[in-house]
Enzyme design. Structure first.
Site, short mmCIF file in Angstrom:
data_model
loop_
_atom_site.label_atom_id
_atom_site.label_comp_id
_atom_site.label_asym_id
_atom_site.label_seq_id
_atom_site.Cartn_x
_atom_site.Cartn_y
_atom_site.Cartn_z
N SER A 241 0.84 -1.19 0.00
CA SER A 241 0.00 0.00 0.00
C SER A 241 0.88 1.26 0.00
CB SER A 241 -0.95 -0.06 1.20
OG SER A 241 -1.95 0.91 1.10
N ASP A 466 -8.35 -3.78 -7.02
CA ASP A 466 -8.03 -3.17 -5.72
C ASP A 466 -8.73 -1.82 -5.58
OD1 ASP A 466 -6.68 -1.74 -3.60
OD2 ASP A 466 -4.97 -3.08 -3.82
N HIS A 495 -6.82 -6.01 -1.06
CA HIS A 495 -5.70 -5.08 -0.87
C HIS A 495 -4.63 -5.79 -0.05
CE1 HIS A 495 -3.89 -1.14 -0.71
NE2 HIS A 495 -3.85 -1.15 0.61
#
Length: 533
Positions: A241, A466, A495
């Protein structure tokens, strides 16, 4: 919007306006010289020199590893320590701050050891200190990598145990119900704008001395100092991320210091996207993944009884939202708290069934299950402090990294337009980021992420649908980092892909970390198993 793994009442999607929680040694080793060429201008050169000085100092000092403090909840054989870094890399001999690090040694033989693997889970604002627990919990996905690497976690500057920052009293921060993020009137918008401005002022009052230095490039420099303190000539890095953007910036600033780098669920590193546009792009992607979840719930109507079409499930959601708006459930769960809770489903497939089960209980007449799941726990002072701190760091980094629009007309126009077709997250995300419009500290120009001399091939992993980091971000980084390889998980949208069981992906991540080898071309993998109801 946060891109770290949300925990209930721990993340914080929502500033003051809407708390939307939902769920990044042996002997001295000379530090390679920092690569100044990636920057621009004398300021960057000064910071590059400052990083080299700090890294050399850290290499000599090493890390004084000890058993972790009891309240860190990291059991032996995990060890903890601190690395000292400059607050301002342009002034390496000026004020210093401490960063918390932890590690567990490789599980294989001395001959099998390939160094340290450093991890960032995202955020900005996520703590990486749980990373070594993947070894103590015997997580099978990471067993092969653990044989070769010490697993090293750290709290980035401002986070958790690393000179934490704060913007508001934590108990105030989690109080519920918050205002409904979706405005009914200009008066609602004005009230949210006031809350966002007050939040920015609170950050300045409580943590002003840290704010100018809370940037992604500074965290990347910290990473290089940690590398040196560990006695590592080169960095092995796993970023998820926001951790992918940290990796992208590190790879740009220190291309010759990278050995292996895996980036998973990629933030779009384009200067045009950091960070205002990236958040608007998220709103679109979240709507798509929200619909994927509703389709799954409808397919499993025999279990959940929420409707056998997406439209029927959406109708139940809108009904719940309207009920909570009129009279917050249990006095504390209104629309903002509902979005916080339900948002974990479009984030993670692992949350599909738990969220659907709570929703199903509510529709069957059990309101308490939903209140328990979505309301803040005011008795959890440590969790609330962590939640507030995570949101403070998120805001500080995103606001400082880039110049944000200061015109309310632009925010209003963009979010009003987007909300029409993407109502699930748009306004909640807008209020969360609005403090950046009145940020009291100078905002930087994002680094131009690119391939520099010595950068090895980087492995990029991304699911196609995502919500938090849309797929285009992986494509963009792939184009910018020459020689990189992209693994796409098709027809999937969770994710954080590397933590899921999917042999097509797991074996390639292992192979890269253990041998440095990548496929000759990009790879498309079938999706991991769909959640069971």
């Amino acid at each position: 919007m946060r891109g770290t793994r949300p925990k209930r009442r721990m993340g914080a999607l929502g500033s003051a306006g809407a708390l939307v929680t939902a769920t990044l040694i042996a002997g001295a080793v000379a530090a390679p010289t920092a690569n100044a060429s990636a920057g621009s201008g004398p300021g960057q050169d000064r910071e590059a020199r400052g990083t080299a000085i700090a890294a050399e100092r850290a290499a000599k000092a090493g890390i004084d590893w000890q058993d972790c403090p009891a309240d860190w909840n990291l059991a032996k054989p995990i060890q903890c320590g601190y690395v000292t870094v400059p607050l301002d890399y342009a002034k390496p001999y000026g004020k210093q701050i401490k960063l918390a690090v932890d590690r567990i040694g490789n599980t294989g033989t001395k001959a099998e050891r390939q160094g340290a693997l450093i991890y960032n889970p995202g955020g900005p604002g996520g703590s990486g200190l749980r990373f070594p627990a993947r070894v103590t919990s015997k997580n099978p996905i990471w067993a092969n990598a653990a044989k070769a690497y010490d697993f090293v976690g750290f709290d980035p500057r401002g986070v958790g145990k690393s000179t934490p920052i704060s913007c508001v009293d934590p108990q105030e921060f989690v109080k519920a119900p918050k205002m409904d993020p979706v405005p009914d009137s200009e008066a609602d918008k004005l009230a949210q704008r006031k809350l966002a401005r007050e939040y920015a002022e609170g950050c300045h009052e409580r943590s002003g001395w840290m704010l100018p230095h809370m940037t992604t490039p500074n965290t990347a420099r910290d990473l290089d100092v940690i590398r040196a303190a560990l006695g590592e000539k080169k960095l092995n890095f796993l970023g998820v991320s926001y951790g992918t953007y940290l990796g992208a910036v590190y790879g740009t600033l220190f291309p010759g210091h990278v050995r292996r780098m895996v980036v998973d669920s990629v933030v779009n590193p384009s200067r045009e996207k950091i960070w205002y546009q990236a958040n608007l792009d998220q709103d679109v992607a979240f709507e798509g993944r929200w619909k994927d979840w509703q389709d799954w719930v409808a397919k499993n109507d025999a279990t959940y009884h929420l409707g056998d079409t997406r439209a029927e499930v959406q109708e139940q959601w809108l009904k719940l939202r309207a009920t909570a708006k009129k009279s917050p459930l249990g006095g504390v769960v209104g629309p903002a708290e509902l979005i916080s809770f339900f948002q974990s489903a479009p984030y993670y497939d692992s949350q599909w069934a738990p969220v659907a089960a709570v929703f199903s209980k509510y529709v069957a007449g059990d309101t308490q299950a939903l209140v328990d799941a979505a309301a803040p726990d005011l008795s959890d002072t440590a969790g609330n402090a962590a939640s507030e701190n995570g949101n403070a760091v998120y805001t500080a980094v995103e606001c400082a990294d880039a110049k944000w629009p200061t015109s309310w007309q632009r925010w209003d126009r963009d979010n009003t337009r987007l909300h029409r077709d993407h109502p699930f997250m748009t306004w909640a995300n807008a209020w969360m980021n609005l403090p950046c419009a009145t940020w009291p500290i100078k905002q930087q120009t994002p680094l131009n992420v690119k391939t520099g001399k010595g950068l090895p091939p980087v492995l990029i992993v991304q699911s196609e649908r995502d919500a938090a980091t849309p797929y285009e971000g992986a494509v963009e980084l792939h184009q910018r980092f020459k020689g990189s390889r992209l693994i796409t998980e098709k027809d999937a949208g969770s994710h954080g892909v590397t933590g899921l069981t999917n042999p097509c992906i797991n074996t390639r991540v292992d192979s890269y970390l253990l041998t440095g080898e990548l496929d000759r071309a990009d790879v498309t993998c079938a999706p991991h198993a769909t959640p069971k109801p």
